[in-house]
Design an enzyme around this catalytic site. Structure first.
Site, mmCIF file in Angstrom:
data_model
loop_
_atom_site.group_PDB
_atom_site.id
_atom_site.type_symbol
_atom_site.label_atom_id
_atom_site.label_comp_id
_atom_site.label_asym_id
_atom_site.label_seq_id
_atom_site.Cartn_x
_atom_site.Cartn_y
_atom_site.Cartn_z
ATOM 1 C CG HIS A 151 -5.768 1.876 5.046
ATOM 2 N ND1 HIS A 151 -5.347 2.834 5.932
ATOM 3 C CD2 HIS A 151 -4.786 0.960 4.950
ATOM 4 C CE1 HIS A 151 -4.130 2.510 6.347
ATOM 5 N NE2 HIS A 151 -3.767 1.381 5.781
ATOM 6 C CG ASN A 171 -1.704 1.210 1.443
ATOM 7 O OD1 ASN A 171 -1.798 2.041 0.545
ATOM 8 N ND2 ASN A 171 -2.291 1.343 2.629
ATOM 9 C CD1 TRP A 172 3.680 1.082 -2.516
ATOM 10 C CD2 TRP A 172 3.811 2.067 -4.530
ATOM 11 N NE1 TRP A 172 4.515 0.329 -3.300
ATOM 12 C CE2 TRP A 172 4.621 0.911 -4.540
ATOM 13 C CE3 TRP A 172 3.735 2.849 -5.679
ATOM 14 C CZ2 TRP A 172 5.351 0.511 -5.673
ATOM 15 C CZ3 TRP A 172 4.454 2.463 -6.803
ATOM 16 C CH2 TRP A 172 5.260 1.307 -6.800
ATOM 17 C CE LYS A 173 -0.156 3.217 4.781
ATOM 18 N NZ LYS A 173 -0.050 3.330 6.237
ATOM 19 C CB SER A 176 5.102 -2.123 11.918
ATOM 20 O OG SER A 176 4.697 -0.797 12.223
ATOM 21 N N GLY A 192 2.361 2.015 10.867
ATOM 22 C CA GLY A 192 3.312 3.111 10.766
ATOM 23 C C GLY A 192 3.997 3.473 12.068
ATOM 24 N N GLY A 219 2.753 -1.188 4.310
ATOM 25 C CA GLY A 219 2.826 0.222 3.972
ATOM 26 C C GLY A 219 4.268 0.649 3.747
ATOM 27 N N GLY A 220 4.868 1.217 4.781
ATOM 28 C CA GLY A 220 6.208 1.803 4.684
ATOM 29 C C GLY A 220 7.237 0.927 3.981
ATOM 30 C CD GLU A 254 -3.607 -2.628 7.190
ATOM 31 O OE1 GLU A 254 -2.461 -2.820 6.766
ATOM 32 O OE2 GLU A 254 -4.276 -1.635 6.901
ATOM 33 C CD GLU A 266 -3.005 5.440 6.680
ATOM 34 O OE1 GLU A 266 -2.977 5.556 5.451
ATOM 35 O OE2 GLU A 266 -2.102 4.855 7.331
HETATM 36 P P1 PGA Z 1 2.759 0.122 7.688
HETATM 37 O O1 PGA Z 1 1.307 0.368 7.038
HETATM 38 O O2 PGA Z 1 3.288 -1.164 7.082
HETATM 39 O O3 PGA Z 1 3.561 1.330 7.290
HETATM 40 O O4 PGA Z 1 2.576 0.003 9.150
HETATM 41 C C1 PGA Z 1 0.421 -0.692 6.808
HETATM 42 C C2 PGA Z 1 -0.865 -0.162 6.225
HETATM 43 O O5 PGA Z 1 -1.308 0.927 6.633
HETATM 44 O O6 PGA Z 1 -1.475 -0.800 5.336
#
Ligand code: PGA
Length: 251
Positions: A96, A9-11, A214, A174, A235-236, A168, A98
């Site tokens: 998600h 997920n590149w957000k 994470s 994050g 994500g990251g 998640e 967010e």
């Molecule tokens: P993260 O994000 O791996 O940076 O914790 C995961 C996500 O939000 O899908």
């Protein structure tokens, strides 16, 4: 029996050039990853170019959200699942955390998006997960159950077979704080039992449940060793081709 899924997920990261460079760097690094489905979810504006450049590869492309609507119409700022499909997406991330926390996504709107995606033949990756305060109050399971029931309400077994669930825990996203493999397994097992209660054994057995929060090259193997963890939403650590490919190639 369940083919693992590793999704990045590149957000809201990367301009077009960099996004394409990352995707092209990733392609050869994961070309032999037949053990899992590999998905990346760039921003809307990069989807078409990336999907074109990845055509014929084993890397599939996902949107990060879609409209609750399927028809064209006066909905400024929205993108339908059919539009995602049109530019080469086979998946879409829905609800998600967010989107839930910052943009008012609810289980009800998520449910409409899941149905819109299915109608457009785009596979939903439906996200659920509790906040830290909810876990500390002993409410993690009930929160997850409510999200699960609300977001997947009214779906047929055939619909359910096209869905991926991503668990998640919000406190792990994050933050560098991963759920322990035991915590992940505990909740994934719970989710699978709830899917079985609602939709039957065979749907539950084939449901792919991803862990997110994470995930890194250093912790993917122990997470994947859990019987009910069928993959990861990253994500990251998905933003660099090298680290994401190490997660894909966890075996
Ligand atoms: P993260 O994000 O791996 O940076 O914790 C995961 C996500 O939000 O899908």
């Amino acid at each position: 029996m369940r083919k693992p899924v590793i999704a990045g997920n590149w957000k809201m990261y990367k301009l077009l050039d960099e996004a394409v460079q990352t995707a092209l760097a990733l392609k050869p690094l994961v070309a032999n990853a037949n053990h899992c489905d590999v998905i990346i979810a760039p921003v809307f504006t990069a989807l078409k170019t990336i999907a074109d450049r990845l055509e014929g590869s084993n890397v599939m492309v996902s949107g990060q959200d879609c409209s609750t609507q399927n028809e064209f119409g006066a909905h400024t700022g929205e993108v339908t699942a059919g539009m995602l499909k049109d530019v080469g997406c086979s998946y879409v991330i829905i609800a998600h955390s967010e989107r839930r926390q910052l943009y008012g996504e609810t289980d009800e709107s998520a449910n409409r998006k899941v149905k819109a995606a299915l109608a457009a033949d785009v596979r939903p990756i439906y996200c659920i997960g509790e906040l830290l305060a909810e876990r500390e109050a002993g409410r993690a399971e009930s929160v997850v159950e409510t999200q699960l029931n609300g977001g997947l309400q009214g779906l047929t077994p055939a619909n359910m077979e096209r869905i991926i669930i991503a668990y998640e825990p919000v406190w792990a996203i994050g933050t560098g704080k991963t759920a322990t493999p035991e915590q992940a397994q505990e909740m994934h097992g719970y989710i699978r039992r709830k899917v079985e209660d609602g939709h039957g054994r065979s749907v539950a057995d084939s449901m792919r449940i991803l862990y997110g929060g994470s995930v890194k090259p250093e912790n993917i193997a122990e997470l994947m060793a859990q019987p009910d963890v069928d993959g990861a939403l990253v994500g990251g650590a998905s933003l660099e081709a090298e680290s994401f490919s190490r997660i894909v190639n966890y075996k």
